[in-house]
Motif scaffolding. Sequence first.
Motif: not given
Length: 260
Positions: A186-211
Motif C-alpha cells: 500500500d505504501d510502496g517504498l514509503g517515499l510518498r506515504s507522508g512519514g519521515p522517509m517521505a519528508i526526507g525524500f521530498s527535501l532531497l528532491c527539492i535540493v537536487i531540483a535547486a541544483f
Amino acid sequence: MSNPVINNFGRMGNGGYPAPSATELQGMYDQPAYAGPRQGGGYMTLDSVVQRTAAMLATVFAVGAITWVAVPDRLFLPALLIGALAGAGLGMFLAFTQRVNAATALIYAAFEGVFLGAVSHAFEQWKPGIVIQAVVGTAMVAGGMLFVYKIGAIRVTPRFTRVVVGATIGVFGLMVVNLVAYLFTDDGLGLRSGGPMAIGFSLLCIVIAAFNLVLDFDMIERGIRQGAPQKMAWLAAFGLTVTLVWLYIEILRLLGYARD
C-alpha cells in the motif's frame, strides 16, 4: 645612405602587407563601430531566454487555471493522468532529441498546465492555502539559487555537473521503483506515504531540483557567451520550465506532509 632593409620594412607593415594609404585609413576610421548582432539576428540572448520562459510559464498558469475552474471533479483524475503521461512523454522526447521549438515547447507547457491544474486543485481542497504557499516557496528557491549563482557561491564544475546529473537520475529511478512497489504494497517504498522517509525524500528532491536550476543558469550563460543560435533559447526555456515544475511539485508535497 639610407638602409634599404629599414625602408622596405616601413613600406611593408602589417606582417609584410603594404601599409594602407592615408585615404584607406580615413575610410577605415569613418566606418561605424561594431554594435553586436542585430535583434533577432540569430544569436541567443538573455532577453530571448526570458521571453520564452515567460511564454511557457504563462501557458502553464493559463491552462492550469482553466483546468482548475472548468474541469468537473469527476474528470480531474483523467485530466491529471493525461497531463502527467503526455507531459512526461513529450518532455522526455524533447530532452533526448533537443528538438525544442515554439510549438513543441508550448504544447509541453499546456500538458504541464493540465497536470498542475488538477494536482493543485486537489491539494487546495485537501489543505486550503497550500497552493499559494508552494508558488511563493518555488519563487523564493529559484530566486535564491539565482542569487548564489550570480555571486559565485556555487561554481559549476564538471564534477558538480556529474554529481547533480547522477543524483537526478537516481531520484527519478527511485520514483519509478516506488510506483512499481505500489503494485505489491500500500505504501510502496514509503517515499510518498507522508512519514519521515517521505519528508526526507521530498527535501532531497527539492535540493537536487535547486541544483538543477544552477545547471540551467550556467547553460544559459555559457550559451550566450559562446554565441549559441537563437533556437537554443527555446531549449533553455524548456529546461528551466521542467526544473521549476518539478520544484513546485516537491514543495507542494512537502507542505502537505508538514500540514499533517
